[in-house]
Structures are given as C-alpha cells and as structure tokens.
Write an enzyme that holds these catalytic residues in place. Sequence first.
Site, PDB file in Angstrom:
ATOM      1  N   ASP A   8       0.833  -1.202   0.000  1.00 14.75           N
ATOM      2  CA  ASP A   8       0.000   0.000   0.000  1.00 14.75           C
ATOM      3  C   ASP A   8       0.867   1.252   0.000  1.00 14.75           C
ATOM      4  OD1 ASP A   8      -1.865   2.001   0.278  1.00 14.75           O
ATOM      5  OD2 ASP A   8      -2.485   1.463   2.295  1.00 14.75           O
TER       6      ASP A   8
ATOM      7  N   LYS B  57      -4.757   3.895  -4.625  1.00  9.91           N
ATOM      8  CA  LYS B  57      -5.552   4.968  -4.026  1.00  9.91           C
ATOM      9  C   LYS B  57      -5.355   6.229  -4.853  1.00  9.91           C
ATOM     10  CE  LYS B  57      -5.304   3.183   0.708  1.00  9.91           C
ATOM     11  NZ  LYS B  57      -4.753   3.387   2.078  1.00  9.91           N
TER      12      LYS B  57
END
Length: 364
Positions: A245, A269
């Site tokens: 991430d 994201k």
Amino acid sequence: MEVRITDMRLGTLSVPLKKPFRTALREVRSVEDIVVRLETDAGHVGYGEAPPTAVITGDIRGSIVAALEDHLKPLLLGRDVEDLDDLLRRLDKSLVHNSSPKAALDMALHDLWGQRYGAPLARLLGSGRRELETDLTISVDTPEVMVADSLEAVRRGFRILKLKVGKNPALDLVRITAIRDAVGPGVAFRLDANQGWNPKEAVRILRKLEETDPNLELVEQPVPAEDIEGMKLVRNAVSVPVLADESVYSPRDAARILAEGAADLVNIKLMKSGGIRRALQIAAVAESFGVEAMIGSMMETKLSVTAAAHVAAACPCITRIDLDTPDLCAEDPVEGGITCDGPRILLGEGPGLGFREIRNVVWH
C-alpha cells in the site's frame, strides 16, 4: 462543440465520523477535506476532493489550497474539456508530489468529461460493472471493542473485515484470534498493519495465524513503506498474500515492487497516485504482471470514493474493494454519486460521476 473551463472554486468539507478511526499511524475523528468545483461555459459542474493526509501523502490543508489556487488553476482556465489527456499530463508535469490536489483536479476533470459525453465515467472507461462489494474497516482498539465492532459489521451483512493492527504485535495476535472466535470461520479477514511491524514480527504473527485461521485473505503493508527487502522477506516466508500500500504511489513503484517479488498485490488509491489517470496506469502495470489489485481511499467522503468506485468498475484486475469510508461517516453530504448499502456499492447512471449537489461546503 467546445466546452471550456471558466472557473475553479475551493471549499472545505467537514464531516464527523461515527466513531474515532484508529490505525498504527494516526487517529481521525472527522473528515476535513478540500473540495474542488470546476465550472464550464456549457453549465457543467465537476467536483473533486482532497484530504490532507500528512502522515502518508505529505499533503496538508495549506499546501493543497496553495497548489490548487496558485499553481494548477491557471493551467485550466479557458481550456477545452475535450483536451482531457493533455490537461492531465500538464497538471502532472507542472508540479512534483502534491498527489492529493492533483487527484482532486483529475477527478473533477473526469467528471466534466463524462458530462461532456452524457455517460457515466465507468462506462466511458469501458466498464459494464455496476455493483461492487466493499470490506469494512475495524479500527485498532482493545480486543473487546474490536470484537464488538466486528460482530456489528457481520450483523449488517459485511462478509470481509479489514482489521487494523500494528501497534502492539503481541496484542495484535490476541485481537485477531478473539475476533475470529467471535465471528466464526466464514468471514474473510484482511489484516492491515499500516507499516507497524518489522519483518520478523510480521513473519512470527502470520505463521501463527496460518496454523489456525483458514480465512486470512491478505496482509497489507506489514512493514515500513521503504523496507522493500523486508516486505519481500515476509512474502517469501508466509503463505498469506502480501499487499503493498504505502510502498506504491506510482506505476513505477508498482513495477519495481512486482518485479522484485516483494508483494502479491498492490493497493491503488487516487490520493497516492494523483488521480484517475495514474490509477489506471497502476492497474495496467498490475495486469501486465498478472496480479490483482485492491482499490482503497484515505479518509474521504462519498465524493472522491465515487471516483474510486468508477475506476474499480473499469479495471478487471481490481478484485478487492476497500471503499468503506462513506459508511464510517456520521452523515452523507453528497447528493448523487454512488449508493452505499452496507457492503454493496452501486454505481449510478448519471453522466460523469453523477453528482447533483455537495452540501455543507464552506466555499473560500
């Protein structure tokens, strides 16, 4: 027919959370985001959102406003929405870093582009998917509180729980085991350490869980973002898939991590990538390596989560959905966009991102 951008306005959107959101990195009690509103001479309005997430992206409220007002706005005014690709390239090259303000403008421009052609963005990106299933995040807390929150989530129909861990390795094992005992074996767990473990701690915990837990779907960012070798060590030592991430902000990051064998999946994201354009590029990198991806968000309202949902619907490699922040908010200021019904996310049929009104914005 040309559709030219005539104005950009900024506002502040404040939305309280139902309860504090806690991870190994921070605690959040309300969403405090910057909203972008782009207007055109055809009467179209496009919206974007940028959360100040200093501990992850480095963006703070003042830097977001300055980047948008002082640097990026002059590049847009008077430009034709039809020139979307050129506009996005210019925005990206004109300012290094500052991924959140770039993302806000990127999604507002895509919103206008969809309205220009009278179709939902996901459809223009090639998607036929209209429904997604998200997990629900369980904030790090005492085992008792996390068990109660998990039981409530399962009662509401969530089949996948994202458990925040990483603050205390020994207690993390107690937390996870207690939640599994409470909810049973049928609920999938995604563990998110938010960089909170070192490689040895991660391996020790995951090996113990592998012996007893049949439904561990993945572990997210088990070690610090810069420790690529440590993440690779974890991946090679355990069978639980490793999701990168905070280590992945760009297509280049994704390519490096996957080429080095440091992760099984990547988390996309919009606020890390700088918007929809770059998010699609990261998804393309994942596809080229034959791996799957997750899409997530920072602490955002339904405004930017709608944009992320359209990206997810358009990318077959995005098989994990972590877009639960609208559910964590105590109220929904967004009229239009996606519809959130427990774990179900439904994309709308409105043009662009489908927004009708954003309430409670204090315009600057």
